[in-house]
Design an enzyme around this catalytic site. Sequence first.
Site, short mmCIF file in Angstrom:
data_model
loop_
_atom_site.label_atom_id
_atom_site.label_comp_id
_atom_site.label_asym_id
_atom_site.label_seq_id
_atom_site.Cartn_x
_atom_site.Cartn_y
_atom_site.Cartn_z
N ARG A 250 -1.32 -11.08 -1.99
CA ARG A 250 -0.63 -10.20 -2.94
C ARG A 250 -0.20 -10.96 -4.19
O ARG A 250 -0.50 -10.54 -5.31
CB ARG A 250 0.60 -9.57 -2.28
CG ARG A 250 0.26 -8.74 -1.05
CD ARG A 250 1.47 -8.02 -0.50
NE ARG A 250 1.27 -7.70 0.92
CZ ARG A 250 1.64 -6.57 1.50
NH1 ARG A 250 2.24 -5.63 0.82
NH2 ARG A 250 1.43 -6.37 2.79
N ASP A 402 -9.12 -7.96 11.11
CA ASP A 402 -9.89 -7.29 10.06
C ASP A 402 -10.51 -8.18 8.97
O ASP A 402 -11.73 -8.32 8.85
CB ASP A 402 -9.06 -6.17 9.42
CG ASP A 402 -7.64 -6.61 9.03
OD1 ASP A 402 -7.31 -7.80 9.15
OD2 ASP A 402 -6.85 -5.74 8.59
N GLU A 573 -7.49 1.52 3.05
CA GLU A 573 -8.83 1.13 3.54
C GLU A 573 -9.88 2.23 3.39
O GLU A 573 -11.04 1.95 3.07
CB GLU A 573 -8.75 0.66 5.00
CG GLU A 573 -8.05 -0.67 5.19
CD GLU A 573 -6.53 -0.59 5.08
OE1 GLU A 573 -5.98 0.53 5.18
OE2 GLU A 573 -5.89 -1.65 4.89
N THR A 660 -8.71 -9.00 -0.50
CA THR A 660 -8.35 -7.99 0.49
C THR A 660 -7.15 -7.14 0.04
O THR A 660 -6.83 -6.14 0.66
CB THR A 660 -8.09 -8.63 1.87
OG1 THR A 660 -8.10 -7.61 2.87
CG2 THR A 660 -6.77 -9.40 1.90
C1 DMJ Z 1 -3.13 -4.97 2.69
O1 DMJ Z 1 -2.12 -5.87 2.54
C2 DMJ Z 1 -4.46 -5.65 2.79
O2 DMJ Z 1 -5.47 -4.73 2.53
C3 DMJ Z 1 -4.68 -6.29 4.12
O3 DMJ Z 1 -5.95 -6.85 4.24
C4 DMJ Z 1 -4.49 -5.29 5.21
N1 DMJ Z 1 -3.26 -4.58 5.11
C5 DMJ Z 1 -2.83 -4.06 3.84
C6 DMJ Z 1 -3.26 -2.67 3.51
O4 DMJ Z 1 -3.31 -1.81 4.54
#
Ligand code: DMJ
Length: 680
Positions: A250, A402, A573, A660
């Site tokens: 983040r 994931d 997602e 991500t």
């Molecule tokens: C986010 O912080 C990122 O996408 C992470 O990989 C998974 N969880 C959250 C969103 O759901």
Amino acid sequence: MASVLPFTRDDVVYDNAKFKRRSPLQAVKRTLLTRGLSRLCGSSGLGKLLALFLLAGLGYLAIANSGAAARPSLKRLRLQGLDISNSSQIGWVREGRLLGTFWRKPKPPSVQARRAPNLSNVVKQGSENETFQEIFADHSAQAQRSAGQSRTNSESILWETRQNAVVEAFKHAWGGYKSYAMGFDELLPVSRRGTDSLGGLGATIIDALDTAMIMGVEEVVKDAGSWIEKELLDRFNEKGQVNVFETTIRVLGGLLSAYHLSGGESNFTGGVEWGGKASSHLKVPDPRIYLERARDLGDRLMSAFTSSPSPVPFSDVILKDRVAHPAKFDGGASSTSEAATLQLELWYLSKVTGDPKYGKAAMDVLEHLKTLPKVEGLVPIFLNPHTGQFQGSNIRLGSRGDSYYEYLLKVWLQQGGAGSDGLHVRYLRTMYDEAVAGIKNRLIGKSYPNELVYVGELPNGASGGLSPKMDHLVCFLAGSLALGASRGLTKEVALKQGLLTEKDLQDLNLAEELARTCFEIYNVTATGLAPEIVYFRTPEDKSEGNDGGKAGAAYARDIVIKPADRHNLLRPETVESLFVLYRVTQDPKYREWGWKIFEAFESFTKVRTGGYSSLNDVTVLSAPKRDKMETFFLGETLKYLYLLFGDITVLPLTKYVFNTEAHPLPIVWQDAERTLKSSR
Ligand code: DMJ
């Protein structure tokens, strides 16, 4: 009054053309109005008679049009997807507009037209990569052409209007955060205050910044930029424990993306445009501030690697002390996804600072993971940082598993894997391909009775059975499969060039099946929003009843939603995957699904006083609010929706990887190997 036009660039062109051609009646009307109506009419008996007729006519038109306020606006019609060129659908709207034009000049655009970021010079491709260069150039030109063509039709207006609706949502989300939680990590929109749930680094500000840049929302760019310049360093110096993964994806990811998008790499980008403004327009702060903060943060995060006896980093760092420690639960284990989801950011930090230590530490994790035993490429969700070995046997692509799979692919892409520069990261593509084979062999199931394809879990490892449980988090996989198959090209171009293997086509097919399943997880509930976790009914379980699904939903029997799993955290997602699938296939259904999801967010999660809230139960129309706006709603969910509805040449997937947390970072083909070598 008549509906107010939601002006866009296309409206301007359309309306200008329209008002240039006037009928004889319009010309008389215009002359009367422009030559001093009262003087002309009041000077004679005939004039008075004319004036009376005119007033009566005006009165009639005003009464006839008075119902317009109760009718849906033209904007609303567009948002609902009605064909605004179809007169049977909107005959009365045209009537309303006619009256409007009778006494009003056409207004100038009230919505700032947005131009796509000019990213044409962003990637320097190596001369050895001629084939891919040509293909990518062709793809870009083709996309431009089709975007140009479609701009002339009403469909283009529809999607531009919908995209503007996402911008409005973003402003509403930011407005709530700014009013009640500025400087906190997250907004609690119902109780109208902030909370430091991620260590106190103002995470919403940094997660939202590049979304604001991409959308061209200047106010947020200024607010966020000046907060980062003035406050963030103090936070680093004062704050305690943060999670290495969350802070990397983040905060570090957000800073690096902001640095790139604001033209920080001037020798690299040739000037990035965003939001219709040249990057030089709003250099607040100087982009180097973003890089300085990123480097400072990177240095502090390094302690997670240097303190660990293995290449697997500890999960937590005390920022102010620059020390790290293992997790305080799960026996000190680090999550597999967390240890393997730091590489895009740290490697890019090395690239832009010229200091190889960040990229080396991060890439050592993946090189180490390459050597560990796996189940057909699948891995347990915990790693022990003391031994460097996997811990436990639980295998899943949901939480803690994931983004391990996501980053195998994306790190390969980022470092030139799709071109001839990427030999040094070939092992990552191999690991990814093995994992995809493992997913197909061991994790895929089909629901009863309607055969929705899902990805289950192996809670007891390879020797245990498949649990038909699927987290919403797993929905990232549809996008990754599509990206892995196409390497970011459109399917059309990749097929024409003969680049898609049988396996690629199978992967793409699986991606499309999974995207449908993920959409149906939304579609099945009363609110149209997905729960956090679903189970799929199996052929062995033929029990009757809809567990959480709304009556009449096509897949209400296939999808089981347990009471404890019915919350929604505004997660990205599914829309992330819809975005990638739309870019690759250009099938409009993905945009329509995204719009439906956006409408549900608007209906059930919007908080009037500002912000959006996660929900406690998506299966009931009362949808009680949970009172939290996660940072990724601004960083990811709204960004992906905006890009899904927009021009496909913006941030092309052949030139950018999204980390991500949806922060775009450039793919750097030529330099990849050199950057890595200098770290050895
Ligand atoms: C986010 O912080 C990122 O996408 C992470 O990989 C998974 N969880 C959250 C969103 O759901």
